[in-house]
Enzyme design. Structure first.
Site, PDB file in Angstrom:
ATOM      1  N   CYS A 133      11.218  51.287  -3.313  1.00 51.76           N
ATOM      2  CA  CYS A 133      10.980  52.738  -3.247  1.00 51.76           C
ATOM      3  C   CYS A 133      12.077  53.484  -2.495  1.00 51.76           C
ATOM      4  O   CYS A 133      12.007  54.695  -2.342  1.00 51.76           O
ATOM      5  CB  CYS A 133       9.631  53.009  -2.596  1.00 51.76           C
ATOM      6  SG  CYS A 133       9.626  52.619  -0.847  1.00 51.76           S
ATOM      7  N   TYR A 180      -6.975   1.515   6.219  1.00 51.94           N
ATOM      8  CA  TYR A 180      -5.975   0.505   5.864  1.00 51.94           C
ATOM      9  C   TYR A 180      -5.770  -0.630   6.846  1.00 51.94           C
ATOM     10  O   TYR A 180      -4.967  -1.522   6.584  1.00 51.94           O
ATOM     11  CB  TYR A 180      -4.633   1.162   5.575  1.00 51.94           C
ATOM     12  CG  TYR A 180      -4.144   2.139   6.633  1.00 51.94           C
ATOM     13  CD1 TYR A 180      -3.945   1.759   7.950  1.00 51.94           C
ATOM     14  CD2 TYR A 180      -3.860   3.461   6.274  1.00 51.94           C
ATOM     15  CE1 TYR A 180      -3.489   2.659   8.895  1.00 51.94           C
ATOM     16  CE2 TYR A 180      -3.403   4.369   7.217  1.00 51.94           C
ATOM     17  CZ  TYR A 180      -3.212   3.967   8.522  1.00 51.94           C
ATOM     18  OH  TYR A 180      -2.766   4.854   9.449  1.00 51.94           O
ATOM     19  N   CYS A 233       4.692  52.907  -1.806  1.00 57.53           N
ATOM     20  CA  CYS A 233       5.707  52.076  -2.464  1.00 57.53           C
ATOM     21  C   CYS A 233       5.027  51.254  -3.570  1.00 57.53           C
ATOM     22  O   CYS A 233       3.961  50.667  -3.349  1.00 57.53           O
ATOM     23  CB  CYS A 233       6.323  51.164  -1.412  1.00 57.53           C
ATOM     24  SG  CYS A 233       7.347  49.856  -2.073  1.00 57.53           S
ATOM     25  N   CYS A 244       8.640  47.886   4.902  1.00 58.74           N
ATOM     26  CA  CYS A 244       8.765  49.171   4.235  1.00 58.74           C
ATOM     27  C   CYS A 244       7.518  49.931   4.656  1.00 58.74           C
ATOM     28  O   CYS A 244       6.404  49.445   4.463  1.00 58.74           O
ATOM     29  CB  CYS A 244       8.780  48.986   2.728  1.00 58.74           C
ATOM     30  SG  CYS A 244       8.336  50.477   1.829  1.00 58.74           S
ATOM     31  N   LYS A 264       2.267   4.585   1.515  1.00 66.08           N
ATOM     32  CA  LYS A 264       2.321   5.056   2.902  1.00 66.08           C
ATOM     33  C   LYS A 264       1.915   6.531   2.912  1.00 66.08           C
ATOM     34  O   LYS A 264       2.656   7.403   2.436  1.00 66.08           O
ATOM     35  CB  LYS A 264       3.717   4.887   3.492  1.00 66.08           C
ATOM     36  CG  LYS A 264       3.777   5.259   4.959  1.00 66.08           C
ATOM     37  CD  LYS A 264       5.064   4.771   5.606  1.00 66.08           C
ATOM     38  CE  LYS A 264       5.020   4.923   7.107  1.00 66.08           C
ATOM     39  NZ  LYS A 264       5.018   6.309   7.562  1.00 66.08           N
ATOM     40  N   LYS A 294      10.816   3.287   2.476  1.00 68.08           N
ATOM     41  CA  LYS A 294      10.825   4.749   2.311  1.00 68.08           C
ATOM     42  C   LYS A 294      11.408   5.141   0.959  1.00 68.08           C
ATOM     43  O   LYS A 294      12.328   4.507   0.462  1.00 68.08           O
ATOM     44  CB  LYS A 294      11.664   5.390   3.427  1.00 68.08           C
ATOM     45  CG  LYS A 294      11.133   5.086   4.822  1.00 68.08           C
ATOM     46  CD  LYS A 294       9.802   5.748   5.050  1.00 68.08           C
ATOM     47  CE  LYS A 294       9.970   6.944   5.851  1.00 68.08           C
ATOM     48  NZ  LYS A 294       9.152   7.513   6.717  1.00 68.08           N
ATOM     49  N   GLU A 318       0.847  -1.198   0.000  1.00 66.06           N
ATOM     50  CA  GLU A 318       0.000   0.000   0.000  1.00 66.06           C
ATOM     51  C   GLU A 318       0.879   1.244   0.000  1.00 66.06           C
ATOM     52  O   GLU A 318       1.967   1.208   0.550  1.00 66.06           O
ATOM     53  CB  GLU A 318      -0.868   0.021   1.280  1.00 66.06           C
ATOM     54  CG  GLU A 318      -1.664  -1.241   1.484  1.00 66.06           C
ATOM     55  CD  GLU A 318      -2.241  -1.368   2.905  1.00 66.06           C
ATOM     56  OE1 GLU A 318      -2.255  -0.366   3.639  1.00 66.06           O
ATOM     57  OE2 GLU A 318      -2.659  -2.474   3.255  1.00 66.06           O
TER      58      GLU A 318
HETATM   59  S1  IVH Z   1      -0.697   0.170   8.822  1.00 66.77           S
HETATM   60  C1  IVH Z   1       1.324  -1.445  12.457  1.00 66.77           C
HETATM   61  N1  IVH Z   1      -0.890   1.246   6.466  1.00 66.77           N
HETATM   62  O1  IVH Z   1       2.333   4.955   9.118  1.00 66.77           O
HETATM   63  C2  IVH Z   1       0.645  -1.038  11.234  1.00 66.77           C
HETATM   64  N2  IVH Z   1      -0.001   2.568   8.221  1.00 66.77           N
HETATM   65  O2  IVH Z   1       4.724   4.462  10.700  1.00 66.77           O
HETATM   66  C3  IVH Z   1       0.683   0.426  11.043  1.00 66.77           C
HETATM   67  N3  IVH Z   1       0.553   4.860   7.556  1.00 66.77           N
HETATM   68  O3  IVH Z   1       0.940   5.371  12.291  1.00 66.77           O
HETATM   69  C4  IVH Z   1      -0.484   0.904  10.366  1.00 66.77           C
HETATM   70  N4  IVH Z   1      -0.064   4.668   5.472  1.00 66.77           N
HETATM   71  O4  IVH Z   1      -0.121   6.657  10.369  1.00 66.77           O
HETATM   72  C5  IVH Z   1      -0.505   1.427   7.739  1.00 66.77           C
HETATM   73  N5  IVH Z   1      -1.151   2.066   4.336  1.00 66.77           N
HETATM   74  C6  IVH Z   1      -0.785   2.247   5.595  1.00 66.77           C
HETATM   75  C7  IVH Z   1      -0.273   3.478   6.061  1.00 66.77           C
HETATM   76  C8  IVH Z   1       0.119   3.602   7.387  1.00 66.77           C
HETATM   77  C9  IVH Z   1       0.423   5.479   6.403  1.00 66.77           C
HETATM   78  C10 IVH Z   1       1.092   5.493   8.780  1.00 66.77           C
HETATM   79  C11 IVH Z   1       0.232   5.336   9.991  1.00 66.77           C
HETATM   80  C12 IVH Z   1       1.130   4.770  11.059  1.00 66.77           C
HETATM   81  C13 IVH Z   1       2.473   5.052  10.507  1.00 66.77           C
HETATM   82  C14 IVH Z   1       3.446   4.049  10.997  1.00 66.77           C
END
Ligand code: IVH
Length: 668
Positions: free
Chosen positions: A413, A228, A433, A428, A120, A316, A118
């Protein structure tokens, strides 16, 4: 009321709530309405009318409850039944490969593992609790164990279903609340126009909006959600993340459409690369991907560490940072004379757009980062939108550089710049101006002010630079000849502009006052102020400082700027020139006998016949004023259902307390 009738009403209310909730999901979650706006409004009106007649039958899942309610003093806390964990970060592809190896080893399997991948999302994690299908409470993640109760605020998000039409005992759904990039930019433009501090990035904007004690503010922010993960469940179970994500849209929850299911570490890495490549095309911010083991029984075997699960990892993206050179630093002058240093950069592509400017905010910021002309700097787009200088790469600094100090004199100015010792903002102070004139005109013609179509920045620069316009009133004296003398002006365009100017003359007084750009006076305040003076501009112009300070919601600072503005001879002349050029104020609500003239109302509790916003509008239309908080300036406290602590405070301040019914009587 006979039982029978009551039953009929109840079942009609149930049908209405169900239908409207379904149409909301079609509209907000699927962008695919199946009835016209008009038909929707008819249903909604029927619901509101019925609820007004039978307030005791209002349902918990009624869509009428979405508009926000009594501001809270502070958030209560909610203990999460299952902690909201964080995620381990995988910074490199190797980290992801190792994650996959670890999973296989811990599960003791040799075949490829099935993963759900998914995006993030970079927003705020929330938890939504449904009991017997009805949305009961919602909270922030907090520290993972204790969150804040933000139920009222979450109810204002149209994408969140209030009734999921099932009877499972408890269903907890987790998701991320965020704001679209385009909505974030719009909101910031609006805030700048109202002299309010813009949000630094979409995430801060979403967080600030969601953590409002006054849910009517939250309801004015276009927040979105993707769900999610399940939390605690009682009465239903899922076998896998995939099954969970497939099921919840049928209950009305939005799920990110980019979710994918597949096997092995190559699949994870390909997905990461794919999502990274489309990252900038998405209208919401993401900072990576989340990889989850699909089968819940595997998740259970793998278990959790103290702060994060062993069955998931965040992959990341590489930071969207680039290096480039500072070619020059200029001092830009805004509408109010504020001087902002801006670094002119060697153009560079970052996050899919070419950047050649980055604000340095103020002298303090320059000192802190020590940015100098000639420096090589690390640049990123803050929250993916606003270019920001992260730091100077000192090792690459050329020999002959010097610290940058904002100029003593205005670069436009040449007036000496005011540099208060305890203030970050330098100004200013020359009202005439050219930079300020241009800024004021840009504001004057803007959409929420005079709304003069076609008046862009380029045209304004041309008009001011060629001395055709020196102040806002000159706009009304422009003729075709003037315009035709400008470069790249055609016959049609000139006519169009003159037409726009003419059309703008029919304007409400409050918009005109907002357009004047009085410091600290936003749209809402302009309305309040002119209503206070019975839509009589003369009264406002001649008001004493004392009188201005007595207006509800007008503080000392705003009162002083209004007073200064109207006591300046140049401004007096300016206003009279605008008016004599034929402004025609549409004082729609002007009547000698405004029912609520001068009266100040505060609303508390839930009302049954009107939404808070509707009630506020009625007050304004009748010449009254509304405030959020009680003070001596308030005349009436209108109490709805479940009125809280305001009641006592009102009694102490000797403020008349009236019921919703009493309020309706006042206006009818
Ligand atoms: S699952 C333990 N799914 O990421 C499972 N989290 O670093 C954690 N986040 O606090 C939740 N997209 O705010 C999950 N598709 C996604 C996400 C997601 C963003 C954020 C969420 C969580 C943080 C963890």
């Amino acid at each position: 009321m006979p039982q029978n009738n009551n039953n009929t009403i109840q079942s009609r209310l149930k049908i209405l709530c169900n239908d409207i909730n379904k149409h909301n999901i079609q509209y907000y979650n699927y962008d695919n309405p199946i009835i016209s706006d008009y038909e929707y409004d008819v249903l909604f009106k029927e619901l509101i009318d019925l609820e007004a007649k039978y307030p005791n039958l209002i349902r918990n899942d009624s869509p009428s409850q979405r508009v926000g309610s009594t501001p809270l003093k502070k958030f209560t806390s909610i203990k999460h039944k299952i902690p909201l964990l964080s995620l381990d970060n995988g910074m490199t592809e190797e980290d992801l490969v190792n994650f996959d190896k670890r999973i296989k080893k811990n599960l003791n399997v040799s075949s490829d593992i099935e993963y759900v991948l998914e995006p993030k999302l970079d927003g705020l994690a929330v938890e939504l609790i449904y009991e017997n299908g009805i949305f009961k409470t919602g909270s922030t993640r907090g520290d993972g164990f204790l969150g804040e109760n933000i139920t009222q605020n979450l109810k204002t998000i149209n994408q969140i279903p209030l009734n999921i039409n099932n009877t499972f005992k408890t269903i907890e759904i987790r998701g991320e609340v965020f704001i679209n990039k385009s909505d974030f930019i719009k909101l910031n433009i609006k805030r700048l126009g109202e002299n309010e501090q813009p949000f630094a990035n979409p995430r801060n904007c979403a967080a600030g909006s969601l953590r409002q004690l006054d849910s009517s503010i939250t309801s004015s922010r276009p927040l979105k959600i993707f769900c999610y993960a399940p939390g605690y469940l009682d009465g239903i179970n899922f076998d896998s993340q995939q099954e969970f994500l497939k099921t919840i849209p049928s209950w009305g929850f939005p799920v990110n459409p980019l979710v994918e299911v597949g096997y092995g570490s190559d699949f994870i890495i390909n997905y990461l690369q794919k999502i990274e490549s489309i990252r900038n095309e998405l209208n919401y911010e993401i900072d990576g991907i989340v990889c989850k083991v699909n089968k819940f029984n595997y998740q259970n075997i793998l278990g959790n560490k103290s702060r994060s699960p062993r069955w998931a990892i965040a992959g990341k993206f590489k930071a969207q940072q680039v290096t480039t050179k500072v070619i020059s630093i200029i001092a830009s002058v805004g509408r109010t004379g504020a001087i902002t240093p801006v670094a002119k950069l060697k153009p560079v592509k970052v996050g899919g757009v070419v950047v050649s400017n980055a604000t340095l905010h103020n002298q303090d910021e320059i000192n802190k980062k020590d940015v100098r002309v000639g420096d090589t700097i690390l640049l990123q787009r803050a929250g993916d939108v606003i270019p920001e200088i992260v730091k100077v790469i000192k090792a690459k600094r050329p020999n002959e550089t010097s610290k940058y100090i904002l100029p003593k004199f205005c670069p436009v100015c040449n007036t000496i710049i005011d540099k208060p010792i305890d203030h970050a903002i330098f100004r200013c102070k020359n009202y005439h101006c050219a930079a300020q004139i241009k800024g004021r005109i840009i504001h004057f013609v803007s959409r929420n002010a005079m709304n003069i179509d076609g008046f862009g920045e380029k045209l304004i620069n041309q008009l001011v630079d060629s001395n055709l316009i020196n102040d806002i009133s000159d706009i009304f004296n422009l003729n075709k000849n003037d315009l035709m003398n400008l470069e790249r002006m055609g016959d049609k365009l000139a006519d169009k502009l003159l037409n726009s100017i003419e059309n703008s003359k029919n304007i409400t007084l409050s918009k005109f006052i907002y357009a004047l750009g009085i410091r600290n006076v936003g749209e809402h305040s302009s309305k309040n102020i002119i209503n206070h003076f019975e839509l009589n501009l003369n009264k406002l112009e001649n008001a004493t400082l004392d009188e201005l300070e007595r207006i509800p919601d007008v503080g000392k600072i705003m009162a002083q700027s209004i007073f200064d503005f109207f006591n300046d001879d140049d401004n007096k002349l300016l206003i009279s020139r605008c008016i004599s050029s034929g402004l025609n104020f549409e004082n729609k609500f002007l009547s000698k006998n405004l029912k609520l003239n001068e009266l100040n109302f505060v609303f508390t509790g839930t009302m049954t016949t009107l939404s808070r916003n509707e009630a506020k509008k009625i007050v304004e239309k009748n010449g009254g004023i509304t405030s959020n908080n009680l003070s001596k300036k308030v005349n009436y406290l209108v109490t709805g259902k479940n009125s809280g602590s305001k009641l006592e405070k009102a009694k102490k301040l000797n403020i008349s307390v009236i019921s919703e019914e009493g309020f309706l009587k006042l206006i009818t």
